[in-house]
Design a protein around this motif. Structure first.
Motif, PDB file in Angstrom:
ATOM      1  N   ASP A  62       0.839  -1.208   0.000  1.00 30.94           N
ATOM      2  CA  ASP A  62       0.000   0.000   0.000  1.00 30.94           C
ATOM      3  C   ASP A  62       0.874   1.258   0.000  1.00 30.94           C
ATOM      4  O   ASP A  62       0.561   2.241  -0.678  1.00 30.94           O
ATOM      5  CB  ASP A  62      -0.927   0.021   1.215  1.00 30.94           C
ATOM      6  CG  ASP A  62      -2.062  -0.979   1.108  1.00 30.94           C
ATOM      7  OD1 ASP A  62      -2.333  -1.478  -0.016  1.00 30.94           O
ATOM      8  OD2 ASP A  62      -2.679  -1.274   2.157  1.00 30.94           O
ATOM      9  N   ARG A  65       2.084   1.657  -3.566  1.00 37.59           N
ATOM     10  CA  ARG A  65       0.990   2.156  -4.411  1.00 37.59           C
ATOM     11  C   ARG A  65       0.724   3.639  -4.173  1.00 37.59           C
ATOM     12  O   ARG A  65       0.557   4.403  -5.114  1.00 37.59           O
ATOM     13  CB  ARG A  65      -0.294   1.346  -4.151  1.00 37.59           C
ATOM     14  CG  ARG A  65      -0.462   0.156  -5.039  1.00 37.59           C
ATOM     15  CD  ARG A  65      -1.840  -0.468  -4.840  1.00 37.59           C
ATOM     16  NE  ARG A  65      -1.872  -1.261  -3.629  1.00 37.59           N
ATOM     17  CZ  ARG A  65      -1.392  -2.507  -3.562  1.00 37.59           C
ATOM     18  NH1 ARG A  65      -0.884  -3.089  -4.610  1.00 37.59           N
ATOM     19  NH2 ARG A  65      -1.459  -3.171  -2.440  1.00 37.59           N
ATOM     20  N   LYS A  69       1.106   6.409  -7.074  1.00 39.64           N
ATOM     21  CA  LYS A  69      -0.043   7.222  -7.474  1.00 39.64           C
ATOM     22  C   LYS A  69       0.270   8.708  -7.365  1.00 39.64           C
ATOM     23  O   LYS A  69      -0.139   9.495  -8.213  1.00 39.64           O
ATOM     24  CB  LYS A  69      -1.266   6.864  -6.628  1.00 39.64           C
ATOM     25  CG  LYS A  69      -1.857   5.516  -6.999  1.00 39.64           C
ATOM     26  CD  LYS A  69      -3.011   5.133  -6.099  1.00 39.64           C
ATOM     27  CE  LYS A  69      -3.476   3.724  -6.397  1.00 39.64           C
ATOM     28  NZ  LYS A  69      -4.510   3.258  -5.464  1.00 39.64           N
ATOM     29  N   ASP A  74      -0.247   4.538 -12.754  1.00 38.89           N
ATOM     30  CA  ASP A  74      -1.490   3.778 -12.616  1.00 38.89           C
ATOM     31  C   ASP A  74      -1.192   2.383 -12.089  1.00 38.89           C
ATOM     32  O   ASP A  74      -0.532   1.582 -12.758  1.00 38.89           O
ATOM     33  CB  ASP A  74      -2.183   3.693 -13.978  1.00 38.89           C
ATOM     34  CG  ASP A  74      -3.535   3.020 -13.929  1.00 38.89           C
ATOM     35  OD1 ASP A  74      -3.946   2.533 -12.852  1.00 38.89           O
ATOM     36  OD2 ASP A  74      -4.181   2.972 -14.992  1.00 38.89           O
ATOM     37  N   THR A  75      -1.686   2.066 -10.897  1.00 35.71           N
ATOM     38  CA  THR A  75      -1.501   0.740 -10.304  1.00 35.71           C
ATOM     39  C   THR A  75      -2.768  -0.113 -10.405  1.00 35.71           C
ATOM     40  O   THR A  75      -2.908  -1.106  -9.695  1.00 35.71           O
ATOM     41  CB  THR A  75      -1.029   0.845  -8.849  1.00 35.71           C
ATOM     42  OG1 THR A  75      -2.016   1.533  -8.076  1.00 35.71           O
ATOM     43  CG2 THR A  75       0.302   1.574  -8.733  1.00 35.71           C
ATOM     44  N   ASN A  77      -5.856  -0.027  -9.471  1.00 33.64           N
ATOM     45  CA  ASN A  77      -6.702  -0.319  -8.303  1.00 33.64           C
ATOM     46  C   ASN A  77      -6.371  -1.671  -7.692  1.00 33.64           C
ATOM     47  O   ASN A  77      -7.241  -2.378  -7.191  1.00 33.64           O
ATOM     48  CB  ASN A  77      -8.192  -0.262  -8.676  1.00 33.64           C
ATOM     49  CG  ASN A  77      -8.613   1.127  -9.098  1.00 33.64           C
ATOM     50  OD1 ASN A  77      -8.183   2.109  -8.501  1.00 33.64           O
ATOM     51  ND2 ASN A  77      -9.415   1.226 -10.129  1.00 33.64           N
ATOM     52  N   SER A  78      -5.100  -2.033  -7.748  1.00 35.10           N
ATOM     53  CA  SER A  78      -4.665  -3.324  -7.228  1.00 35.10           C
ATOM     54  C   SER A  78      -4.668  -3.320  -5.705  1.00 35.10           C
ATOM     55  O   SER A  78      -4.702  -2.269  -5.062  1.00 35.10           O
ATOM     56  CB  SER A  78      -3.261  -3.645  -7.739  1.00 35.10           C
ATOM     57  OG  SER A  78      -2.341  -2.667  -7.288  1.00 35.10           O
ATOM     58  N   CYS A  79      -4.644  -4.514  -5.156  1.00 33.37           N
ATOM     59  CA  CYS A  79      -4.486  -4.685  -3.712  1.00 33.37           C
ATOM     60  C   CYS A  79      -3.648  -5.951  -3.513  1.00 33.37           C
ATOM     61  O   CYS A  79      -3.528  -6.765  -4.418  1.00 33.37           O
ATOM     62  CB  CYS A  79      -5.825  -4.770  -2.999  1.00 33.37           C
ATOM     63  SG  CYS A  79      -6.827  -6.166  -3.510  1.00 33.37           S
TER      64      CYS A  79
END
Length: 151
Positions: A62, A65, A69, A74-75, A77-79
């Motif tokens: 996180d 990311r 951002k 652009d990641t 909207n990964s988790c």
């Protein structure tokens, strides 16, 4: 996923039958190496003994990311511990991966046919044993290299 070898699918029989009949290129008949079972067992033991590692890896991913951002990357909207960086064209992904590797980070370009045309990306695997400083240096390198590759 414990990052050892291959994968498997568990699910309702109808889904398994569908996959067997429609996904032949992804089904292999080679047996899993017996030694791998010990690796899986060790990974499961460690997972149970050190549950904080799962939380730590997610916090680090996180953090990465968030920094990417802020650098306008652009990641998707990964988790979770895999952080993609969408770049679009294969040439850009290759150039960016090479630039980040030159800065000492092991980052790979993922291109078609592994991903759809026009969605080439970098794929970063964050590990619980990474330090926050490493994550910050990687984010800084990625932003710098991608900006340079796009200009």
């Amino acid at each position: 996923a414990l990052g050892l070898f291959g994968a498997f699918v568990a699910g309702p029989r109808v889904m398994i039958e569908y996959l067997v009949n429609r996904s032949r290129p992804f089904i292999f008949t080679t047996a899993v190496p017996a030694l791998l079972l010990y690796g899986i067992e060790a990974a499961l033991d460690r997972l149970e003994a050190e549950p904080e590692r799962r939380k730590r890896v997610c916090q680090l991913a996180d953090r990465l990311r968030d920094r990417l951002k802020k650098g306008n990357l652009d990641t998707l909207n990964s988790c979770g511990p895999i952080v993609p960086v969408l770049l679009g064209e294969s040439d850009l992904a290759l150039k960016a991966a090479a630039g980040v590797q030159q800065k000492g980070h092991d980052v790979r370009a993922i291109r078609p046919p592994t991903v759809a045309p026009g969605t080439a990306r970098l794929r970063i695997s964050v590990h619980a044993n990474h330090g926050e400083e490493q994550i910050d240096r990687l984010a800084e390198a990625l932003v710098e290299v991608v900006e340079g590759a796009m200009s």
